[in-house]
Enzyme design. Structure first.
Site, PDB file in Angstrom:
ATOM      1  N   LYS A   1      16.484 -18.619  49.192  1.00 20.24           N
ATOM      2  CA  LYS A   1      17.377 -17.787  49.313  1.00 20.24           C
ATOM      3  C   LYS A   1      18.639 -18.405  49.219  1.00 20.24           C
ATOM      4  O   LYS A   1      19.469 -18.420  50.393  1.00 20.24           O
ATOM      5  CB  LYS A   1      17.172 -16.729  50.280  1.00 20.24           C
ATOM      6  CG  LYS A   1      17.908 -15.506  50.253  1.00 20.24           C
ATOM      7  CD  LYS A   1      17.138 -14.602  51.548  1.00 20.24           C
ATOM      8  CE  LYS A   1      17.629 -13.039  51.330  1.00 20.24           C
ATOM      9  NZ  LYS A   1      17.333 -12.249  50.301  1.00 20.24           N
TER      10      LYS A   1
ATOM     11  N   ARG B   1      11.411 -18.641  56.240  1.00 15.86           N
ATOM     12  CA  ARG B   1      12.083 -18.809  54.658  1.00 15.86           C
ATOM     13  C   ARG B   1      13.405 -19.432  54.924  1.00 15.86           C
ATOM     14  O   ARG B   1      13.784 -20.321  54.034  1.00 15.86           O
ATOM     15  CB  ARG B   1      12.123 -17.274  54.417  1.00 15.86           C
ATOM     16  CG  ARG B   1      12.426 -17.404  52.806  1.00 15.86           C
ATOM     17  CD  ARG B   1      12.363 -15.907  52.046  1.00 15.86           C
ATOM     18  NE  ARG B   1      13.501 -14.947  52.721  1.00 15.86           N
ATOM     19  CZ  ARG B   1      13.487 -13.758  52.544  1.00 15.86           C
ATOM     20  NH1 ARG B   1      12.707 -13.303  51.719  1.00 15.86           N
ATOM     21  NH2 ARG B   1      14.366 -12.844  53.161  1.00 15.86           N
TER      22      ARG B   1
ATOM     23  N   GLU C   1      12.118 -10.973  38.596  1.00 19.25           N
ATOM     24  CA  GLU C   1      12.353  -9.869  39.601  1.00 19.25           C
ATOM     25  C   GLU C   1      13.761  -9.192  39.332  1.00 19.25           C
ATOM     26  O   GLU C   1      14.467  -9.527  38.089  1.00 19.25           O
ATOM     27  CB  GLU C   1      12.549 -10.676  40.989  1.00 19.25           C
ATOM     28  CG  GLU C   1      13.597 -11.995  41.043  1.00 19.25           C
ATOM     29  CD  GLU C   1      13.607 -11.933  42.621  1.00 19.25           C
ATOM     30  OE1 GLU C   1      13.502 -11.405  43.499  1.00 19.25           O
ATOM     31  OE2 GLU C   1      13.518 -13.360  42.809  1.00 19.25           O
TER      32      GLU C   1
HETATM   33  C1  LIG Z   1      16.058 -11.528  49.625  1.00 17.48           C
HETATM   34  C2  LIG Z   1      15.719 -11.501  48.283  1.00 17.48           C
HETATM   35  C3  LIG Z   1      14.736 -10.381  48.018  1.00 17.48           C
HETATM   36  C4  LIG Z   1      14.068  -9.473  49.214  1.00 17.48           C
HETATM   37  O1  LIG Z   1      13.564 -10.193  50.265  1.00 17.48           O
HETATM   38  P1  LIG Z   1      13.018  -9.415  51.401  1.00 17.48           P
HETATM   39  O2  LIG Z   1      12.616 -10.403  52.394  1.00 17.48           O
HETATM   40  O3  LIG Z   1      12.039  -8.261  51.158  1.00 17.48           O
HETATM   41  O4  LIG Z   1      14.416  -8.745  51.799  1.00 17.48           O
HETATM   42  C5  LIG Z   1      14.222 -10.293  46.672  1.00 17.48           C
HETATM   43  N1  LIG Z   1      14.739 -11.174  45.758  1.00 17.48           N
HETATM   44  C6  LIG Z   1      15.757 -11.874  45.914  1.00 17.48           C
HETATM   45  C7  LIG Z   1      16.329 -12.879  44.829  1.00 17.48           C
HETATM   46  C8  LIG Z   1      16.347 -12.161  47.353  1.00 17.48           C
HETATM   47  O5  LIG Z   1      17.353 -12.806  47.750  1.00 17.48           O
END
Ligand SMILES: *Cc1c(COP(=O)(O)O)cnc(C)c1O
Length: 339
Positions: free
Chosen positions: A183, A80, A219
């Site tokens: 991210k 990722r 989300e």
């Molecule tokens: C990091 C993140 C998540 C959760 O991801 P995980 O891999 O499960 O920790 C969900 N939404 C956003 C916007 C994120 O930055």
């Protein structure tokens, strides 16, 4: 072992002994460096500071009942971070370098890994940013990759107790065809104002709608959303959602326990049909939701003051795998030997 009140550790920054760093310069990654300073010195024209060339990851190391230290699906975090890098034109961190850095950061700070049974874990924060100077809007030629670790308690002080969430129409965290699926820090900057407002109003987080039509659930700030009904685990599909590794894992566990998994657009109206809902991510695994309040229409959706049976089963199973108590049949964990 550090003398810390592990059971009351907040989800915050607690200083540790070392962090690791690596620089990309002159077209190649250098050697990993260990530092005992919590500060970094960078050029004032670094692209990270002006144009938001920055991405990060969040993962944890867990001390199991058997005493072993485990990472959870670290390859997915590495992948990722490469996707995030590629999305905003940064140099990618090779998988071997990513692993070497987290392995070193965890080992060097082994005394900060919380003991089994305290609910705490060692949070690992890899970050990558453009450190080279540019004034024109262009990707940097130099990058810095840093990994620090910090012991953390549960993300929500409520623990595995249902939280209240505010559904908002007047803010988006990411644009369609923008950077919601990677991210990067910029998405978080965009989410701070609605999150702060929600906290002040007594909610633990914000639930965003799709930015284009405001018809579908997107989300929940830094966590993905899921709902459960009629023996189904349902989670939104949208180009602005960050692909959560926790969510992906819960989908597989959901199938293992006999739920049908649906990843598809989830219309706002469907909220009233769910038996259970939750937000999921590395920090809390699952935060069960007791109510969602629509800030605009004032409509409220209630899911009960205690976590539902499926959310509980999913949470207990994932946590058990991470701590080495439940058989890891999908091969998700990596034991860091000799810590
Ligand atoms: C990091 C993140 C998540 C959760 O991801 P995980 O891999 O499960 O920790 C969900 N939404 C956003 C916007 C994120 O930055």
């Amino acid at each position: 072992m550090e003398n810390i009140d592990w059971k009351n550790l907040p989800f915050g920054y607690y200083p540790t002994d070392y962090n690791v760093r690596c620089y990309f310069r002159n077209g190649k990654w250098g050697e990993l460096e260990v530092s005992s300073s919590e500060y970094i010195s960078i050029h004032m024209a670094a692209t990270a500071l002006h144009y938001g060339q920055e991405a990060f990851e969040g993962m944890k190391a867990y001390r199991g009942k058997d005493g072993k230290v485990r990472l959870f699906r670290w390859e997915d975090n590495a992948k990722r971070m490469r996707m995030s890098a590629s999305g905003i034109m940064m140099e990618k961190v090779p998988e071997e370098l990513f692993f070497a850095a987290i392995d070193k950061a965890v080992r060097l700070n082994a005394r900060f890994i919380p003991p089994y049974g305290t609910g705490a874990s060692l949070y690992i924060r890899p970050l990558l940013f453009g450190s080279g100077a540019q004034v024109g809007v262009k990707p940097a030629k130099e990058y810095m990759f840093v990994v620090f670790v910090t012991p953390v308690g549960p993300y929500f002080k409520e623990g595995f107790n249902p939280v209240a969430v505010e559904l908002v129409h007047d803010y988006d965290r990411a644009a369609p065809q923008g950077t919601g699926h990677i991210k990067v820090g910029g998405n978080y900057a965009a989410s701070l104002r609605p999150a702060d407002r929600a906290h002040k109003d007594g909610y633990s987080s914000v639930l965003f709608l799709d930015a284009r039509e405001k018809k579908f659930i997107d989300e929940a700030g830094p966590a993905n959303f899921f709902g459960i009904k009629d023996g189904k685990y349902i989670t939104p599909k949208s180009c602005t959602i960050l692909p959560s590794i926790t969510n992906k894992s819960l989908e597989m566990i959901a199938e293992d326990i006999g739920l049908k998994v649906e990843r598809r657009p989830v219309p706002l109206e469907e909220l009233e049909t769910f038996e259970e809902t939750g937000a999921c991510g590395t920090a809390a695994i699952i935060s069960p939701i007791k109510k969602i309040v629509d800030r605009e229409t004032k409509k409220e959706y209630h899911y009960g003051d205690i976590a539902g049976p499926y959310s509980t089963k999913l949470y207990v199973t994932l946590r058990g795998i991470q701590e080495g108590e439940i058989e890891d049949k999908h091969g998700w964990t990596t034991v860091l030997e000799g810590i």
